[in-house]
Every structure is written in C-alpha cells, then in structure tokens.
Design an enzyme around this catalytic site. Structure first.
Site, mmCIF file in Angstrom:
data_model
loop_
_atom_site.group_PDB
_atom_site.id
_atom_site.type_symbol
_atom_site.label_atom_id
_atom_site.label_comp_id
_atom_site.label_asym_id
_atom_site.label_seq_id
_atom_site.Cartn_x
_atom_site.Cartn_y
_atom_site.Cartn_z
ATOM 1 C CE LYS A 146 37.524 31.960 68.757
ATOM 2 N NZ LYS A 146 36.441 31.442 67.929
ATOM 3 C CG HIS A 176 40.542 33.731 61.773
ATOM 4 N ND1 HIS A 176 39.673 33.405 62.777
ATOM 5 C CD2 HIS A 176 39.838 34.485 60.906
ATOM 6 C CE1 HIS A 176 38.494 33.942 62.517
ATOM 7 N NE2 HIS A 176 38.561 34.609 61.380
ATOM 8 C CE LYS A 180 39.490 38.440 59.944
ATOM 9 N NZ LYS A 180 38.678 37.852 58.906
ATOM 10 C CD GLU A 214 30.356 36.605 63.043
ATOM 11 O OE1 GLU A 214 30.777 35.808 62.201
ATOM 12 O OE2 GLU A 214 30.133 36.306 64.224
ATOM 13 C CG ASP A 233 32.555 32.408 68.820
ATOM 14 O OD1 ASP A 233 33.394 31.512 68.569
ATOM 15 O OD2 ASP A 233 31.849 32.943 67.940
ATOM 16 C CG HIS A 238 38.321 36.729 66.619
ATOM 17 N ND1 HIS A 238 39.440 35.949 66.481
ATOM 18 C CD2 HIS A 238 37.271 35.924 66.302
ATOM 19 C CE1 HIS A 238 39.081 34.726 66.102
ATOM 20 N NE2 HIS A 238 37.764 34.684 65.996
ATOM 21 C CE LYS A 334 28.194 33.515 65.873
ATOM 22 N NZ LYS A 334 29.227 33.761 64.849
HETATM 23 C C1 BG6 Z 1 35.328 32.499 64.572
HETATM 24 C C2 BG6 Z 1 34.107 32.394 65.419
HETATM 25 O O1 BG6 Z 1 36.492 32.446 65.363
HETATM 26 O O2 BG6 Z 1 35.303 33.739 63.854
HETATM 27 C C3 BG6 Z 1 32.848 32.502 64.557
HETATM 28 O O3 BG6 Z 1 34.110 31.154 66.098
HETATM 29 C C4 BG6 Z 1 32.881 33.750 63.723
HETATM 30 O O4 BG6 Z 1 31.673 32.471 65.370
HETATM 31 C C5 BG6 Z 1 34.202 33.875 62.975
HETATM 32 O O5 BG6 Z 1 31.807 33.690 62.792
HETATM 33 C C6 BG6 Z 1 34.325 35.227 62.300
HETATM 34 O O6 BG6 Z 1 35.458 35.251 61.491
HETATM 35 P P1 BG6 Z 1 35.542 36.216 60.219
HETATM 36 O O7 BG6 Z 1 36.941 36.060 59.726
HETATM 37 O O8 BG6 Z 1 34.502 35.731 59.252
HETATM 38 O O9 BG6 Z 1 35.233 37.584 60.705
#
Ligand code: BG6
Length: 480
Positions: A146, A176, A180, A214, A233, A238, A334
């Site tokens: 991505k 990704h 999980k 986050e 993003d 996600h 964030k």
């Molecule tokens: C990424 C984003 O795809 O996923 C980031 O670009 C983000 O901004 C991250 O921090 C979060 O992934 P995870 O697995 O840490 O929740």
C-alpha cells in the site's frame, strides 16, 4: 493453496526499512519453521551498488536484531541471499535471476515484491514485463504494498497497468492488517460460534464501533503522510478491511474469491457517507504516555499551515438486510492516548426495564469487545446483580486473551509472505475491492472537512466525541 515449490523471492527496493524490519525476518522465520533452507532464495534489488556479500552482512545484522535463530542465519544467509543494483538495467536483473535459478536448481518460480514508493510501481511493472520476467517457466507473482492509488481514478489506472502484464490471480495487494492473526480470526469468531453468528445482525446489534488508535505521531514520514492524511493512510484500507470482515455475509466456501466476493458486497452496500457524519482532526501539542509531544504542524517537514488530517471519525450505514439501521462508527488517529485497535459490538438493551430503580434504568447494553492489538483478545460485557442490599446492576467482563491461551502470535508479514509463496490469495485485496473502497471515500476526499484541533494524548476533537451521541451511543472510553 498449493504445496511449497522452491521459489526466488525478488525484493524490489531491498535496501529500505520494510525489508530490514519486516520482509527479511519474516522470510527467515518461515525458512526456519518449514525447513525451506534450500528452497527459498532472496534477490534484493536496489539502487545502491553493493556486492552479494555486503548485502548479506546487512541482512545478517537485520536478522540478528529481529531475533532469528543464529543457526538459520548462518545456514541460509550465505547460500540464499543475493543482491544486484538496478542501476545496471533490467536485462542484467534478468541475467542474474537466470544465474541464481540455474546455480541452485530452482524451477523458475518468482515472486516480485515491490517495496518501493508508489510512484515507481508502473515503471517497475513495465520493466519486469519488458524483460519477459513475468512469464517465467514456473509461477510469477506480483506483490504490491500500500498505498494502492490515492483516489478511485488512480487506483483504477494502476489496476489497468498491473493487468496489462499480470493476471489478477498473480497479483497480491498487501494490506498488512489482513495478516494479523486477530483480524483473520474475525471469520472464525463470527461463523464458528452459533451464539455470535445468530446475534450478529440488526435485530440484536445496536451499533458497531471500530477504532484504530495510535499513540505515535508522524515520525519521519512527512513527505508521504502530509500528502495522504489519515483517511487515505488508515481508513480507506486497514479500517475498511476490518469493517468488511465484521459486516460480511458468510462466504459460500472458505476460498479466496468466495470470501472476497462477500467483502466487496459489503462495500457496495454502504450508503453514501453524509458530510455531517465525518470529522477530521489534527493534533496539537500535548502529553502522550507521560511525554510532551509537538503539534503536527511543528513536526519536521510539515508546513506551518498544513490542513492534513491526522484523525478521522465517521458514521456510516450499510444498506442490506443484516445491517439496516445499525450505525457503524469508524475512527482512527495519531497521537491518541494509546495504541489500540478495537471493535465494539453493542447489543440492544432488553425490551422491558425490569430493574429500573427510582426512575433510573441501570441496565447497560451488553457488548463484545474484540481487541485486535495489543493485548489481543475478547471481552463479553454483561450485567450482573452486585451483592448489595438494594438492587444494583454492575457490568462485568468475561475475558479471553490470546497470550494466555497461545503465547506469542506470528507477525502479519510472516503470514502474508507464507501465503504469497504458497499461492493463497485470501488475505490480499482484490482489484474490485480496492476500487470499491476508494469509491466509498472519494466524495470526502473531494470535499474534505477542515480539521479540528485536538490535544495530543486525547481521543480526537470534540466533534468526534459527540459523533455517536446523535444515535444515543458513546465511544467505549466514555463508558468504561
Ligand atoms: C501503516 C500506516 O499502513 O500502518 C501507518 O501507513 C500506521 O501510518 C501503520 O502507523 C499502523 O500499523 P500497525 O500494524 O502498527 O497498526
């Protein structure tokens, strides 16, 4: 899914952070877990000029940091990791691939993993095709990280570009979150447990909340993030992936396309999102986990007047038989107080207020809280009678934690790379799915609301807190 067949895993953009932190350690863990020492070779491609030996030293260090077994490192690294600079052109890459395959008796199965900035996807795909590398003697698979496009139009163009040289069955678009373990478990949780399967609908569910919070800020990614923002993003990919797994109908079979068909149907059933149900936020300075942190606009390489959103909250409705009338709340940000990915499914209150005391009803909605990360697990919240003289109800949890039951969970990239090598597309985003997700959010991208300020270390701007109040709901942190 097929059995393992020896494969050359070509990483385009191999000198970057993703390769060091995720790809090499995941591949090495798979080699160790499955005994693929002789069968899984890696060719790193990058702009830097360096020898196989120099790249191996760097790879070895990355694997040591990631805690890969030292025996695997010495047995696998020296024989199976290779490198070439792309500065010599793609004909040289093709020659190197042929050399590695011949020297190691590989059958010509190739994975091309694009760990490069999205602007370089089209030219790299063209280069692979121009040298005929997309039509090897074995299977050829293309893996795209991505972001896949930045709008519905650019995602469509990129899909067309990919399809000019690769069939959809060869294409693995990574999100990704799908790797999980807890995200994959959503289907099992819903469809293997009659209790939840039968209650997962508008008759019993009052609202659904999905939060991906986050504590981290921007880090060193201003170049990308300031042009993307939280909607592109996190929400488009996600959060939307989690939403489709929570809301989809049972697939007719446990097969990649049957599952992806149902996910796409959910996306297509979502009503246009109303502008008044979308809140953008941008963090100001504040305190996160006892540390003072700077405002977004004071981060390195962010303009003083940037209007990029670092948080998004929204309400949407799914126009189908299962979910008619049930509000879905999605939220990401964030510099929130903690790192937390959580789904809260709230059930209706009982129809009769039997336990009402002095006009106040104490009964709370039962809820299932699914924590996808960290401290992965499930809680079922329900009311019990507190052992007091007067009738008083108290909400208590039934709690399950993965760590207690299973120990450490495998990393998302390990799962995804294993599936790429074995040819299982279930956990990868299909072309129509990625476009349907962009289509859903395109009107918001075209007319974005101005971001409201929120202090770092809080759950977003005031309008986000209020968003669920309109339907009589509250975010979970307000109720616990
Ligand atoms: C990424 C984003 O795809 O996923 C980031 O670009 C983000 O901004 C991250 O921090 C979060 O992934 P995870 O697995 O840490 O929740």
């Amino acid at each position: 899914m097929s059995d393992f067949s020896p494969t050359l895993f070509v990483i385009v953009g191999a000198t970057g952070d993703l390769t060091r932190r995720k790809l090499l350690p995941s591949i090495a863990h798979l080699v160790s877990r499955h005994g693929w020492q002789d069968g899984l070779h890696v060719l790193g491609l990058g702009r830097t000029a360096q020898s196989d030996g120099e790249f191996r030293d760097w790879a070895r260090e990355s694997l040591e940091i990631a805690g890969v077994d030292s025996e695997i490192i010495s047995a696998w690294c020296d024989s199976s990791i290779h490198y070439l600079s792309t500065e010599g052109g793609w004909d040289a890459v093709a020659d190197k691939i042929t050399d590695i395959e011949q020297a190691n008796d590989l059958p010509g199965n190739r994975v091309f993993y694009l760990a490069i900035p999205p602007g370089a996807f089209p030219s790299t795909i063209d280069a692979i095709a121009a040298t005929g590398l997309n039509e090897g003697p074995g299977f050829t698979r293309l893996v795209v990280e991505k972001p896949f496009g930045h709008s519905v139009e650019s995602a469509h163009e990129l899909n067309e570009h990919v399809h000019a040289h690769f069939d959809e069955s060869q294409t693995y678009r990574i999100d990704h979150y799908l790797g999980k373990e807890t995200v994959q478990n959503l289907l099992v949780f819903r469809f293997a447990n009659a209790l939840f399967e039968s209650s997962w609908n508008r008759s019993l569910v009052r609202s659904v909340e999905i939060t991906v919070a986050e504590d981290l800020g921007l880090g060193s990614r201003a170049g990308y993030y300031d042009t993307a923002g939280a909607l592109r993003d996190m929400i488009q990919n996600h959060v939307t992936q989690v939403l489709s797994l929570v809301a989809m109908e049972p697939p007719v079979k446990l097969e990649a396309d049957a599952i992806r068909d149902e996910k796409v149907k959910v996306l297509r059933s979502i009503q246009p999102i109303r502008p008044e149900n979308v809140v953008f936020g941008q963090y100001e300075s504040g305190v996160v986990e006892d540390e003072e942190v700077a405002a977004y606009r004071d981060e390195k390489n962010v303009a003083d007047d940037s209007t990029t959103e670092t948080a998004v909250s929204l309400r949407l409705h799914i126009d189908n038989w299962r979910w008619q009338g049930v509000p879905f709340y999605l939220r990401t940000g964030k510099r929130f107080p903690e790192r937390l990915t959580q789904i809260v499914v709230r059930f209706n209150e009982p129809p009769v207020r039997l336990f009402e005391v002095d006009g106040a009803c104490e009964v709370h909605s039962d809820a299932v809280i699914i924590t996808l990360q960290p401290n992965e697990g499930f809680e079922l919240l329900f009311d019990v009678k507190a052992p007091t003289e007067e009738m008083r109800l108290q909400t208590v949890p039934l709690d399950f934690r993965y760590a207690a039951a299973f120990g450490k969970l495998p990393g998302a990239y390990e799962t995804l790379i294993e599936d790429i090598v074995l040819g299982d597309q279930t956990l990868f985003v299909r072309a129509d799915e990625v476009e349907a997700a962009w289509k859903l959010y395109q009107p918001i991208l075209d007319n974005p609301p101005a971001p409201e300020a929120y202090a770092a270390g809080t759950w977003g701007p005031a309008s986000s807190t209020k968003l669920p109040h309109a339907t009589g709901d509250r975010w979970i942190e307000e109720t616990r």
